[in-house]
Design a protein around this motif. Sequence first.
Motif, short mmCIF file in Angstrom:
data_model
loop_
_atom_site.label_atom_id
_atom_site.label_comp_id
_atom_site.label_asym_id
_atom_site.label_seq_id
_atom_site.Cartn_x
_atom_site.Cartn_y
_atom_site.Cartn_z
N ASN A 54 0.81 -1.22 0.00
CA ASN A 54 0.00 0.00 0.00
C ASN A 54 0.84 1.27 0.00
O ASN A 54 0.39 2.31 -0.46
CB ASN A 54 -0.93 0.02 1.21
CG ASN A 54 -2.15 -0.86 0.96
OD1 ASN A 54 -2.54 -1.06 -0.17
ND2 ASN A 54 -2.72 -1.38 2.03
N MET A 57 2.69 1.64 -4.25
CA MET A 57 1.56 1.00 -4.89
C MET A 57 1.85 0.68 -6.35
O MET A 57 1.16 -0.10 -6.97
CB MET A 57 0.46 2.03 -4.77
CG MET A 57 -0.79 1.59 -5.13
SD MET A 57 -2.09 1.07 -4.16
CE MET A 57 -2.08 1.37 -2.52
N TRP A 58 2.84 1.36 -6.90
CA TRP A 58 3.23 1.10 -8.29
C TRP A 58 4.66 0.60 -8.31
O TRP A 58 5.52 1.14 -7.63
CB TRP A 58 3.15 2.39 -9.11
CG TRP A 58 1.77 2.67 -9.59
CD1 TRP A 58 0.68 1.83 -9.54
CD2 TRP A 58 1.30 3.87 -10.19
NE1 TRP A 58 -0.41 2.45 -10.07
CE2 TRP A 58 -0.07 3.69 -10.48
CE3 TRP A 58 1.91 5.07 -10.52
CZ2 TRP A 58 -0.82 4.67 -11.08
CZ3 TRP A 58 1.14 6.04 -11.11
CH2 TRP A 58 -0.21 5.84 -11.39
N LEU A 135 -6.49 8.00 -16.06
CA LEU A 135 -6.26 6.61 -16.46
C LEU A 135 -7.12 6.25 -17.65
O LEU A 135 -6.68 5.55 -18.56
CB LEU A 135 -6.62 5.68 -15.30
CG LEU A 135 -5.52 5.20 -14.41
CD1 LEU A 135 -5.99 4.03 -13.60
CD2 LEU A 135 -4.31 4.81 -15.21
N GLN A 211 -1.66 14.73 -9.86
CA GLN A 211 -2.00 14.27 -8.51
C GLN A 211 -1.52 15.26 -7.47
O GLN A 211 -0.35 15.24 -7.08
CB GLN A 211 -1.34 12.92 -8.24
CG GLN A 211 -1.94 11.82 -9.06
CD GLN A 211 -1.69 10.49 -8.44
OE1 GLN A 211 -1.67 10.36 -7.22
NE2 GLN A 211 -1.49 9.49 -9.25
N SER A 213 -1.95 15.29 -4.46
CA SER A 213 -1.55 14.71 -3.17
C SER A 213 -0.08 14.29 -3.17
O SER A 213 0.50 14.07 -2.12
CB SER A 213 -2.43 13.52 -2.84
OG SER A 213 -2.19 12.48 -3.75
N ARG A 214 0.53 14.16 -4.35
CA ARG A 214 1.94 13.77 -4.40
C ARG A 214 2.75 14.97 -4.88
O ARG A 214 2.85 15.21 -6.09
CB ARG A 214 2.14 12.61 -5.37
CG ARG A 214 1.28 11.40 -5.06
CD ARG A 214 1.99 10.50 -4.08
NE ARG A 214 1.04 9.52 -3.55
CZ ARG A 214 1.34 8.65 -2.62
NH1 ARG A 214 2.54 8.62 -2.11
NH2 ARG A 214 0.45 7.81 -2.17
N TRP A 217 5.29 14.79 -7.76
CA TRP A 217 4.82 14.59 -9.13
C TRP A 217 4.03 15.78 -9.65
O TRP A 217 3.92 15.97 -10.85
CB TRP A 217 3.90 13.37 -9.21
CG TRP A 217 4.58 12.07 -9.00
CD1 TRP A 217 5.92 11.84 -9.05
CD2 TRP A 217 3.95 10.81 -8.71
NE1 TRP A 217 6.16 10.52 -8.83
CE2 TRP A 217 4.98 9.87 -8.61
CE3 TRP A 217 2.63 10.40 -8.54
CZ2 TRP A 217 4.72 8.53 -8.35
CZ3 TRP A 217 2.38 9.08 -8.28
CH2 TRP A 217 3.42 8.15 -8.18
N LEU A 357 6.78 7.72 -4.52
CA LEU A 357 5.88 6.89 -3.70
C LEU A 357 6.47 6.45 -2.39
O LEU A 357 5.75 6.06 -1.48
CB LEU A 357 5.52 5.62 -4.49
CG LEU A 357 4.53 5.77 -5.61
CD1 LEU A 357 4.38 4.44 -6.31
CD2 LEU A 357 3.20 6.23 -5.08
N TRP B 3 -5.01 3.06 -9.22
CA TRP B 3 -4.64 4.47 -9.20
C TRP B 3 -5.30 5.16 -8.03
O TRP B 3 -4.77 6.09 -7.45
CB TRP B 3 -5.10 5.13 -10.50
CG TRP B 3 -4.47 6.46 -10.74
CD1 TRP B 3 -3.14 6.69 -10.90
CD2 TRP B 3 -5.11 7.72 -10.86
NE1 TRP B 3 -2.92 8.03 -11.12
CE2 TRP B 3 -4.11 8.68 -11.10
CE3 TRP B 3 -6.43 8.14 -10.79
CZ2 TRP B 3 -4.39 10.03 -11.28
CZ3 TRP B 3 -6.71 9.48 -10.96
CH2 TRP B 3 -5.70 10.42 -11.20
N PRO B 5 -6.17 4.24 -4.81
CA PRO B 5 -5.52 4.35 -3.50
C PRO B 5 -4.28 5.22 -3.57
O PRO B 5 -3.90 5.86 -2.59
CB PRO B 5 -5.15 2.90 -3.16
CG PRO B 5 -5.30 2.14 -4.39
CD PRO B 5 -6.24 2.86 -5.28
N LEU B 6 -3.66 5.26 -4.73
CA LEU B 6 -2.44 6.03 -4.88
C LEU B 6 -2.71 7.52 -4.85
O LEU B 6 -1.91 8.31 -4.37
CB LEU B 6 -1.83 5.64 -6.22
CG LEU B 6 -0.38 5.96 -6.38
CD1 LEU B 6 0.31 4.71 -6.82
CD2 LEU B 6 -0.25 7.00 -7.43
N ALA B 7 -3.88 7.90 -5.40
CA ALA B 7 -4.22 9.32 -5.44
C ALA B 7 -4.61 9.83 -4.07
O ALA B 7 -4.63 11.03 -3.84
CB ALA B 7 -5.35 9.55 -6.44
N CYS B 8 -4.94 8.94 -3.15
CA CYS B 8 -5.36 9.37 -1.81
C CYS B 8 -4.14 9.62 -0.96
O CYS B 8 -3.35 8.71 -0.69
CB CYS B 8 -6.24 8.32 -1.15
SG CYS B 8 -6.67 8.74 0.54
#
Lengths: 421, 111
Positions: A54, A57-58, A135, A211, A213-214, A217, A357, B3, B5-8
Motif C-alpha cells: 500500500n 503502490m506502483w 487513467l 495528482q 496529493s503527491r 509529481w 511513492l 490508481w 488508493p495512490l491518489a489518496c
Amino acid sequence: MRATVVADGRGVSLRHPNRALVAWLAFLGFVMLVGFGAWVYQTQQGLAVTAMRNTVMWGQYILFFMFFVGLSAGGLIVASSGRLFGASRMKPIVRLAVLEATIAITLAAAFLLPDIGRPERIWHLFRYPNLTSPLVWDIAIVSTYLAISLLYVWLYARADLARQGSPLALGTGTSPTTMEREHRAKGVLAWIGLPAAVMLHSITAWIFGLQISRGFWYSAIMAPLFVSSALVSGLALVILLALAVRRVGRLSFGDDLVAWLGGLLGVFIAVEAFFVLAEMLTAAYPAAPFEGDPVYRLLFGQFAPLFWFEVVVGLGLPFVLLAVRRLRAQPRVVAAAAVIAIVGIYVHRLNIVLNGLSVSPVGLPPGVSIGTAPASGASSFAMAYWYVPSIVEWLIAAGILAGGAFLFTIAVRYLPLREEA
Amino acid sequence: MHWLPLACPYGVRTFNWGAPDRPTDFETGMVPPRPVGTVEKCTMCVHRLADDQVPSCVWSCPAQARIFGDLADPDSCVNQLVRDREGERLLEERGTEPKVWFLPPRRRRGL
C-alpha cells in the motif's frame, strides 16, 4: 549469402529454416511461457506475490509501461517528423521506426495487464469509464495510438505485400493512382501520428502530474519531461535496432546516417538534461530541502546514487560521446551511447515512480497500512518502504520482453523493411 | 491499476493484495468478505448507520476517543466539538476537505 536471398524483398521461405533463428525463437517462446505461467500464478495468489504494497503502490509493471510508452512515442515522433519536416535522409529507417513504435506500444499495453488486480474485469474500464480520470484518457490514447501504428505499418508494407501477391495487402494494388493515394495517406497519417505520439506520452505524464496529493509529481514540467525522455529513449532504441538489422542484412544505410542520428540523439539528451535541471532547481531552490522530502531523498538521500547515476552516466556520458564529431562518426560509439542513454532513461523513470511513492505524504504515525500481516514483532504500518521487484515480477517482465523480441524478430524476417527506390 | 488508493494522500484506500490472513476465528461480521485484487476503504460502517447504530470502532472504543456525527448539520455534536475545541484536519493546505477531524488534547483535570 543470405543477404542476396533477402535483397529481392521476398524474405527467406520457411522451407529453409535458419537454425540459429529457430533456436532464438524457441528460447524466446520458452521465456514467454515462463512469464505467462508466473502471471497465472499471480492471478491466483493475488498481487501479494509482487513486492508492491500500500505504501509503494506502483512498481516495475508501471515502470515498464511508462518506459515502453516512451520508446514507442519516441519511435513514432522520429518517423513522423522525418516525413513532416522533410528530413529525407531518415527515409531508410522510417519503416523500422514505425515497426519499433508498434511493438513498443503493444508491450506497454501488455505491461498494464499484470498490474490489474482483477484482469477479468478490464471491460469495466470501457463499459463504465470515469471521464475525469487520467487513467481512462490513457487507455483511450493507448488504444488509438496502437490503431494508428498498425495502420502505419500496414501502409508502409502494403505496396511490397501487394507485389508479392500477399493477401495481407487487402486487395490493394500498385497502380500509379493507388501509389499516389498511398503517398497522400502517409502524409496525413504523419500529421495525425505526431500529435498522437506527443499526446500519448503527455497523458501518461498527467497520470502522475495531476495528482495534487503527491507533491513530487504535481508539476507542470511532467509532460514536457516525459516527451523529452521519450525522444531520447525512442531514438536510441531505433538507432540500436537499425544497426542490428543492418548487421543481419535486412536494411542498408550508410554510417553517415548513424552519425547524423547520433547528433540528433545528443540534442535530445541536452533537452532532457535541461528539463531535469529546471525541475530540480525549482524544487530545491526555495528552501534547503528537509530530510524526508522527496527532493532531498533524490539529491542526497536514499535515491541519490540512482539520481546521480542518471545525471552523470545516463545523460552526461552519452552527450559527450555524441557531441564530439570524431566519436559519433563511429557507429560503435553511437551504439554504446544509445545503450547508456536507454539505461539512463529507465533509471530516470524509476526515480520518478519509486521516489514519488516511497514515503507516505501524511506525516502522522503510525503511517499507512502495508496491506499484509507482518511477521510477529514487526509493525503492519509504515511511513517509508524500499521497493525491490519480486521474482514473480521479474519473470512476468522477462516474458513480456521476450514477447517483444519475438514479434520484432518475426517482423524483421518477413516484413519488407527497405524503402523501395 | 489501483490508481485510486495512490491518489489518496491519507492512505485510506487500500488494495487487497492477497487472500485475507486472519490470525483468529473472527469473521468479517455484518459485511461479506471482500475479494482479492479489489480496492476498499472504511465506509464508516454504512450498514450499521442504516440500522441507527454508530460505526463499530466508535462503539467498541473503551476510552470513547472517537465521536461520530453529521458534519452536514451545523448544530450536530461533532460540529460543535470541532468549533469549541478547534479541531484540525490532516493536509488542510491541500484543500482535499477530509471528513475526519482531530481534536487537540485537553489539559487533564482532577488528578
